[in-house]
Scaffold this motif. Structure first.
Motif, mmCIF file in Angstrom:
data_model
loop_
_atom_site.group_PDB
_atom_site.id
_atom_site.type_symbol
_atom_site.label_atom_id
_atom_site.label_comp_id
_atom_site.label_asym_id
_atom_site.label_seq_id
_atom_site.Cartn_x
_atom_site.Cartn_y
_atom_site.Cartn_z
ATOM 1 N N UNK A 34 -4.482 8.327 2.530
ATOM 2 C CA UNK A 34 -4.647 7.099 1.755
ATOM 3 C C UNK A 34 -3.494 6.146 2.071
ATOM 4 N N UNK A 35 -3.786 4.890 2.432
ATOM 5 C CA UNK A 35 -2.697 3.967 2.758
ATOM 6 C C UNK A 35 -1.833 3.651 1.547
ATOM 7 N N UNK A 36 -0.565 3.468 1.792
ATOM 8 C CA UNK A 36 0.362 3.162 0.714
ATOM 9 C C UNK A 36 0.262 1.695 0.323
ATOM 10 N N UNK A 37 0.246 1.421 -1.005
ATOM 11 C CA UNK A 37 0.227 0.019 -1.422
ATOM 12 C C UNK A 37 1.536 -0.663 -1.034
ATOM 13 N N UNK A 38 1.428 -1.825 -0.390
ATOM 14 C CA UNK A 38 2.645 -2.460 0.112
ATOM 15 C C UNK A 38 3.153 -3.569 -0.790
ATOM 16 N N UNK A 39 2.244 -4.328 -1.380
ATOM 17 C CA UNK A 39 2.619 -5.499 -2.180
ATOM 18 C C UNK A 39 3.517 -6.440 -1.390
ATOM 19 N N UNK A 40 3.390 -6.417 -0.050
ATOM 20 C CA UNK A 40 4.160 -7.314 0.788
ATOM 21 C C UNK A 40 5.566 -6.830 1.077
ATOM 22 N N UNK A 41 5.970 -5.704 0.513
ATOM 23 C CA UNK A 41 7.337 -5.229 0.710
ATOM 24 C C UNK A 41 7.558 -4.813 2.151
ATOM 25 N N UNK A 42 6.579 -4.150 2.751
ATOM 26 C CA UNK A 42 6.739 -3.720 4.136
ATOM 27 C C UNK A 42 6.899 -4.910 5.070
ATOM 28 N N UNK A 43 6.130 -5.985 4.807
ATOM 29 C CA UNK A 43 6.246 -7.179 5.651
ATOM 30 C C UNK A 43 7.579 -7.892 5.435
ATOM 31 N N UNK A 44 8.068 -7.876 4.195
ATOM 32 C CA UNK A 44 9.384 -8.478 3.927
ATOM 33 C C UNK A 44 10.484 -7.721 4.676
ATOM 34 N N UNK A 45 10.381 -6.411 4.725
ATOM 35 C CA UNK A 45 11.354 -5.611 5.456
ATOM 36 C C UNK A 45 11.264 -5.872 6.965
ATOM 37 N N UNK A 46 10.041 -5.995 7.470
ATOM 38 C CA UNK A 46 9.873 -6.280 8.898
ATOM 39 C C UNK A 46 10.453 -7.646 9.257
ATOM 40 N N UNK A 47 10.217 -8.644 8.399
ATOM 41 C CA UNK A 47 10.780 -9.976 8.661
ATOM 42 C C UNK A 47 12.299 -9.928 8.654
ATOM 43 N N UNK A 48 12.873 -9.173 7.739
ATOM 44 C CA UNK A 48 14.326 -9.063 7.683
ATOM 45 C C UNK A 48 14.862 -8.351 8.917
ATOM 46 N N UNK A 49 14.179 -7.310 9.345
ATOM 47 C CA UNK A 49 14.601 -6.616 10.563
ATOM 48 C C UNK A 49 14.593 -7.530 11.769
#
Length: 233
Positions: free
Chosen positions: A1-16
């Motif tokens: 089951x995919x993990x709910x991101x609520x945009x957090x994963x994308x925010x981390x990728x942008x910061x990286x």
């Protein structure tokens, strides 16, 4: 089951992506990325598991965005030289936008960073193959001067992408006049397109001079008729 991101994963990728050019692969810590993204460090491990997986995700995301545009340019309808020009423009704009990251990746790869080296081994052949296919199609159509495929590729990259890296490096160092004129004269869309067109023009097959002279002889200029007045004796 995919993990709910609520945009957090994308925010981390942008910061990286934002921090990588300054920090490098080794200096890009979990804490630094989490602070920049404004999230709890625990969310970093929740979404990516490890720093290595996160670094791979950062690079792969930015590359896939570029490669999808490159593939679309190559696959569209139209003459092959037009598709080749669009593909080169896409690649050149990617270099312009991410020049700092690309420069850092070169340093990281030279320092033996495994994540970067593996990323380059996996992905560099993809856009290389696509561009070589377009060049091969143009050659098969009789449009290009016969030459080894890699010779054409390095010539195009040297003509289109290398000037942007050079100008941006000089501008970053404050070297005049690059700092004052670089963006307008070398980094604009018009400047990039002009270099692409120059580079392709150097590769385009032209009829031999003898053929041109026999089929299109130079026009002979007409002389204006002059009327001489005669004096009768």
């Amino acid at each position: 089951m995919p993990r709910p991101s609520q945009g957090i994963d994308q925010a981390l990728l942008r910061s990286g992506l934002a921090l990588w050019p300054q920090s490098g692969c080794a200096g890009l810590s979990v804490r630094k990325v989490a602070e920049h993204a404004g999230v709890n460090p625990a969310m970093f491990h929740y979404h990516f598991g490890s720093k290595g997986a996160f670094l791979e995700a950062v690079l792969q995301q930015v590359y896939e965005q570029m490669f999808s545009q490159l593939s679309a340019s190559a696959a569209r309808d139209g003459p092959v030289l037009g598709r080749l020009e669009d593909a080169l423009l896409t690649l050149a704009r990617f270099v312009r936008e991410h020049h700092a990251l690309l420069a850092r990746l070169a340093i990281d790869a030279a320092h033996g960073e495994t994540v970067v080296q593996q990323f380059l081994r996996t992905n560099a052949p993809r856009h290389l193959t696509l561009l070589l296919q377009l060049l091969g199609e143009a050659e098969s159509a009789g449009l290009l001067i016969p030459a080894p495929p890699m010779q054409r590729f390095v010539f195009l990259m040297g003509s289109v992408a290398a000037p942007m890296l050079m100008v941006q490096a000089m501008a970053a160092l404050g070297v005049a006049p690059a700092a004052a004129m670089g963006a307008a004269q070398a980094l604009s869309d018009d400047a990039i397109r002009q270099r692409v067109q120059w580079a392709l023009a150097a590769l385009v097959q032209r009829p031999p001079a003898s053929e041109i002279s026999t089929t299109t002889p130079p026009a002979t200029p007409r002389r204006r008729a002059t009327t001489r007045s005669r004096t009768r004796p």
